[in-house]
Design a protein around this motif. Structure first.
Motif, PDB file in Angstrom:
ATOM      1  N   GLY A 283       0.807  -1.177   0.105  1.00 42.91           N
ATOM      2  CA  GLY A 283       0.096  -0.013  -0.071  1.00 42.91           C
ATOM      3  C   GLY A 283       0.785   1.437   0.022  1.00 42.91           C
ATOM      4  O   GLY A 283       2.011   1.281  -0.107  1.00 42.91           O
ATOM      5  N   ALA A 284       0.225   2.302   0.241  1.00 37.14           N
ATOM      6  CA  ALA A 284       1.021   3.771   0.248  1.00 37.14           C
ATOM      7  C   ALA A 284       1.232   4.353   1.540  1.00 37.14           C
ATOM      8  O   ALA A 284       1.408   5.307   1.543  1.00 37.14           O
ATOM      9  N   ALA A 285       1.304   3.365   2.459  1.00 37.95           N
ATOM     10  CA  ALA A 285       1.456   3.759   3.873  1.00 37.95           C
ATOM     11  C   ALA A 285       2.908   4.397   3.962  1.00 37.95           C
ATOM     12  O   ALA A 285       3.843   4.033   3.528  1.00 37.95           O
ATOM     13  N   ILE A 286       3.103   5.496   4.761  1.00 37.86           N
ATOM     14  CA  ILE A 286       4.245   6.192   5.080  1.00 37.86           C
ATOM     15  C   ILE A 286       4.668   5.709   6.329  1.00 37.86           C
ATOM     16  O   ILE A 286       3.917   5.925   7.521  1.00 37.86           O
ATOM     17  N   TYR A 287       5.959   4.929   6.606  1.00 40.96           N
ATOM     18  CA  TYR A 287       6.351   4.472   7.879  1.00 40.96           C
ATOM     19  C   TYR A 287       7.013   5.329   8.614  1.00 40.96           C
ATOM     20  O   TYR A 287       7.751   6.279   8.193  1.00 40.96           O
ATOM     21  N   GLY A 288       6.660   5.416   9.749  1.00 47.50           N
ATOM     22  CA  GLY A 288       7.707   6.186  10.820  1.00 47.50           C
ATOM     23  C   GLY A 288       8.599   5.159  11.283  1.00 47.50           C
ATOM     24  O   GLY A 288       8.603   4.053  11.480  1.00 47.50           O
ATOM     25  N   ALA A 289       9.763   5.924  11.911  1.00 47.95           N
ATOM     26  CA  ALA A 289      10.948   5.077  12.361  1.00 47.95           C
ATOM     27  C   ALA A 289      10.249   4.074  13.476  1.00 47.95           C
ATOM     28  O   ALA A 289      11.001   3.051  13.496  1.00 47.95           O
ATOM     29  N   GLN A 290       9.592   4.668  14.446  1.00 49.91           N
ATOM     30  CA  GLN A 290       9.093   3.745  15.509  1.00 49.91           C
ATOM     31  C   GLN A 290       8.093   2.645  15.035  1.00 49.91           C
ATOM     32  O   GLN A 290       8.402   1.614  15.609  1.00 49.91           O
ATOM     33  N   ASP A 291       7.522   2.847  13.910  1.00 53.60           N
ATOM     34  CA  ASP A 291       6.722   1.894  13.364  1.00 53.60           C
ATOM     35  C   ASP A 291       7.625   0.580  12.746  1.00 53.60           C
ATOM     36  O   ASP A 291       7.440  -0.683  12.802  1.00 53.60           O
ATOM     37  N   VAL A 292       8.577   1.215  12.114  1.00 59.49           N
ATOM     38  CA  VAL A 292       9.484  -0.012  11.411  1.00 59.49           C
ATOM     39  C   VAL A 292      10.360  -0.865  12.743  1.00 59.49           C
ATOM     40  O   VAL A 292      10.252  -1.822  12.511  1.00 59.49           O
ATOM     41  N   VAL A 293      10.825   0.026  13.490  1.00 64.40           N
ATOM     42  CA  VAL A 293      11.541  -0.685  14.816  1.00 64.40           C
ATOM     43  C   VAL A 293      10.467  -1.540  15.442  1.00 64.40           C
ATOM     44  O   VAL A 293      11.070  -2.809  15.692  1.00 64.40           O
ATOM     45  N   SER A 294       9.307  -1.242  15.714  1.00 63.22           N
ATOM     46  CA  SER A 294       8.244  -1.956  16.369  1.00 63.22           C
ATOM     47  C   SER A 294       7.824  -3.130  15.442  1.00 63.22           C
ATOM     48  O   SER A 294       7.792  -4.333  16.102  1.00 63.22           O
ATOM     49  N   GLY A 295       7.818  -3.193  14.206  1.00 64.92           N
ATOM     50  CA  GLY A 295       7.385  -4.221  13.427  1.00 64.92           C
ATOM     51  C   GLY A 295       8.473  -5.353  13.543  1.00 64.92           C
ATOM     52  O   GLY A 295       8.157  -6.440  13.236  1.00 64.92           O
ATOM     53  N   LEU A 377      14.664 -12.464  24.439  1.00 65.20           N
ATOM     54  CA  LEU A 377      14.990 -11.489  23.428  1.00 65.20           C
ATOM     55  C   LEU A 377      15.238 -10.256  23.876  1.00 65.20           C
ATOM     56  O   LEU A 377      14.526  -9.632  24.759  1.00 65.20           O
ATOM     57  N   PRO A 378      16.692  -9.608  23.744  1.00 67.39           N
ATOM     58  CA  PRO A 378      16.835  -8.184  24.273  1.00 67.39           C
ATOM     59  C   PRO A 378      16.230  -6.992  23.409  1.00 67.39           C
ATOM     60  O   PRO A 378      16.914  -6.333  22.590  1.00 67.39           O
ATOM     61  N   GLU A 379      15.105  -6.750  23.924  1.00 66.57           N
ATOM     62  CA  GLU A 379      14.316  -5.807  22.955  1.00 66.57           C
ATOM     63  C   GLU A 379      14.978  -4.379  23.047  1.00 66.57           C
ATOM     64  O   GLU A 379      14.947  -3.872  21.804  1.00 66.57           O
ATOM     65  N   ASP A 380      15.401  -3.995  24.246  1.00 64.64           N
ATOM     66  CA  ASP A 380      15.951  -2.623  24.087  1.00 64.64           C
ATOM     67  C   ASP A 380      17.157  -2.580  23.200  1.00 64.64           C
ATOM     68  O   ASP A 380      17.346  -1.412  22.700  1.00 64.64           O
ATOM     69  N   ALA A 381      18.018  -3.562  23.236  1.00 62.86           N
ATOM     70  CA  ALA A 381      19.172  -3.628  22.711  1.00 62.86           C
ATOM     71  C   ALA A 381      18.802  -3.709  20.965  1.00 62.86           C
ATOM     72  O   ALA A 381      19.612  -3.032  20.217  1.00 62.86           O
ATOM     73  N   ILE A 382      18.112  -4.449  20.736  1.00 58.57           N
ATOM     74  CA  ILE A 382      17.506  -4.496  19.119  1.00 58.57           C
ATOM     75  C   ILE A 382      17.112  -3.097  18.791  1.00 58.57           C
ATOM     76  O   ILE A 382      17.249  -2.511  17.436  1.00 58.57           O
ATOM     77  N   ARG A 383      16.401  -2.499  19.663  1.00 56.66           N
ATOM     78  CA  ARG A 383      15.724  -1.281  19.258  1.00 56.66           C
ATOM     79  C   ARG A 383      16.852  -0.238  19.032  1.00 56.66           C
ATOM     80  O   ARG A 383      16.844   0.552  18.032  1.00 56.66           O
ATOM     81  N   GLY A 384      17.786  -0.217  20.047  1.00 55.06           N
ATOM     82  CA  GLY A 384      18.983   0.750  19.892  1.00 55.06           C
ATOM     83  C   GLY A 384      19.640   0.508  18.617  1.00 55.06           C
ATOM     84  O   GLY A 384      20.060   1.524  18.109  1.00 55.06           O
ATOM     85  N   GLU A 385      19.961  -0.854  18.052  1.00 54.98           N
ATOM     86  CA  GLU A 385      20.707  -1.130  17.006  1.00 54.98           C
ATOM     87  C   GLU A 385      19.882  -0.526  15.960  1.00 54.98           C
ATOM     88  O   GLU A 385      20.557   0.330  14.958  1.00 54.98           O
ATOM     89  N   LEU A 386      18.643  -0.694  15.838  1.00 54.56           N
ATOM     90  CA  LEU A 386      17.710  -0.441  14.535  1.00 54.56           C
ATOM     91  C   LEU A 386      17.582   1.215  14.399  1.00 54.56           C
ATOM     92  O   LEU A 386      17.676   1.675  13.372  1.00 54.56           O
ATOM     93  N   GLU A 387      17.430   1.966  15.625  1.00 57.22           N
ATOM     94  CA  GLU A 387      17.394   3.299  15.522  1.00 57.22           C
ATOM     95  C   GLU A 387      18.677   3.901  14.985  1.00 57.22           C
ATOM     96  O   GLU A 387      18.912   4.907  14.478  1.00 57.22           O
ATOM     97  N   SER A 388      19.686   3.318  15.735  1.00 58.75           N
ATOM     98  CA  SER A 388      21.148   3.726  15.011  1.00 58.75           C
ATOM     99  C   SER A 388      21.254   3.710  13.512  1.00 58.75           C
ATOM    100  O   SER A 388      21.842   4.425  12.838  1.00 58.75           O
ATOM    101  N   VAL A 389      20.794   2.251  12.967  1.00 60.19           N
ATOM    102  CA  VAL A 389      21.198   2.471  11.560  1.00 60.19           C
ATOM    103  C   VAL A 389      20.141   3.356  10.927  1.00 60.19           C
ATOM    104  O   VAL A 389      20.373   3.842   9.829  1.00 60.19           O
TER     105      VAL A 389
END
Length: 395
Positions: A283-295, A377-389
């Motif tokens: 679809g044409a949805a625009i993703y936000g960074a938090q949406d991508v990370v959470s997904g 699952l180290p969720e906080d560490a994974i979120r940190g990695e994704l947000e950095s990239v």
């Protein structure tokens, strides 16, 4: 003359590159090493303990390789602009000239998924690379980017094991390295003609898969799913028949030998991988960074598995009869990631195929590392990695 202990260890190391862990047996190892089967149990508590010893021997060699690579860069002025050359050469040397080490690392990851005896070796590999890229990051003044370099090495060295055309593969690797280096330096991204050529060739020359009748297609799907959940070692006609809900005779009639059944299973895995890689935007949805990370975190939390893909990639890297799949697996990655990044960066910032492949590779590495973490699952560490990239790609 090498001792029987050393011959056994060296034989296992060769088998990982030539045959794969699923083909290893005490008899096969003893014949290849030229020693009686009893020698295995004289030196080792079990066949698995022999494999652990072989992993430890490869780790010693890998540490020496890391030290040697860093030594070659001694005296170079520490600047991010020099990183791309080091990154590309490290991957090329590891995946091509240190190929037996590259297979040992990948086999350890597969073994650790089945047997906790290999967990310690898996952690040692992870620590080795974390330390290597931390030192390289400091040497090239990359700031806080060591984790990104580590993830990208894990992914790109895996892909570089898949051979297509040596010239194109090396040039495409250089382009990926220069793109990553430019992002680290906050500079304009370079052109990527070799990667674009390879991608077009991958689209143009996709293998024509056999047209299967409904029963054969059902068997192919069941075989692929079985590898994805339990690994290549679990692939037998009986197990496939049980999973497909068919009789053993039906499966044996359609796929008469285990090697034919194996090729069919990898055909199914390839098709599933290709569908994911070719998936267009939903679809044409625009993703936000938090949406991508959470997904992505949700994907990992709900049991995403990389086992089937890992088995497929290692098999394609090893087996010449499967290399028809390598071009597409290597160069068609990133289509879904491209739509995500475009939504993140906005319409005024075109996203290139290498940036999309970079983000796809980063997330693929995360999934390989944490797909079996479960409740740990180290969720906080994974979120940190994704947000950095994501921050790196946003510039």
């Amino acid at each position: 003359m090498p001792s029987s202990y050393d011959r056994l260890v060296a034989t296992v190391q060769g088998q990982w590159e030539e045959q794969g862990g699923a083909a290893i047996s005490a008899r096969r190892i003893s014949v290849a090493a030229g020693v009686p089967v009893s020698s295995i149990y004289h030196h080792f508590e079990s066949l698995e303990h022999l494999l652990v010893a072989a992993q430890q021997a490869q780790l010693v060699r890998a540490r020496a390789w890391c030290k040697g690579m860093l030594a070659q860069a001694e005296g170079l002025p520490g600047c991010p602009e020099a990183f791309a050359g080091f990154f590309a050469e490290a991957i090329d040397d590891w995946a091509i000239r240190q190929r037996d080490l590259a297979f040992a690392w990948r086999e350890c990851r597969l073994l650790a998924g089945d047997n906790t005896l290999f967990d310690a070796a898996g952690r040692e590999w992870d620590q080795l690379w974390a330390e290597f890229w931390q030192e390289a990051s400091e040497r090239f003044a990359l700031g806080q980017c060591a984790g990104i370099a580590d993830r990208m090495f894990e992914n790109e060295s895996f892909l570089h094991m898949l051979r297509w055309r040596r010239l194109v593969d090396r040039a495409g690797l250089d382009e990926m390295a220069r793109t990553l280096g430019a992002l680290f330096c906050r500079k304009p991204l370079p052109p990527t003609p070799w990667r674009e050529f390879a991608r077009e060739e991958a689209i143009r020359s996709m293998p024509t898969l056999p047209q299967r009748d409904p029963m054969a297609a059902q068997i192919v799907t069941a075989a692929a799913e079985l590898i994805g959940t339990s690994g290549v070692a679990s692939l037998t006609h009986r197990m496939v028949a049980e999973r497909a809900g068919l009789t053993l005779g039906m499966v044996s009639h359609k796929f008469k030998t285990k090697s034919v059944l194996m090729e069919a299973a990898f055909e199914g895995l390839y098709s599933a991988n290709l569908e994911r890689m070719q998936a267009g935007p939903g679809g044409a949805a625009i993703y936000g960074a938090q949406d991508v990370v959470s997904g992505i975190v949700h994907l990992l939390r709900t049991g995403a598995s990389a086992r089937g893909s890992n088995e497929l990639f290692v098999a394609v890297a090893r087996d010449a009869s499967l290399r028809q799949f390598g071009l597409q697996l290597r160069y068609l990655r990133g289509r879904t990631s491209r739509s995500m990044l475009q939504g993140l960066l906005g319409p005024d910032r075109p996203v290139g195929i290498v940036e999309a492949a970079l983000f796809s590779g980063f997330t693929a590495s995360l999934i390989r590392s944490f797909a079996d973490a479960g409740a740990k699952l180290p969720e906080d560490a994974i979120r940190g990695e994704l947000e950095s990239v994501i921050a790196l790609l946003e510039g």
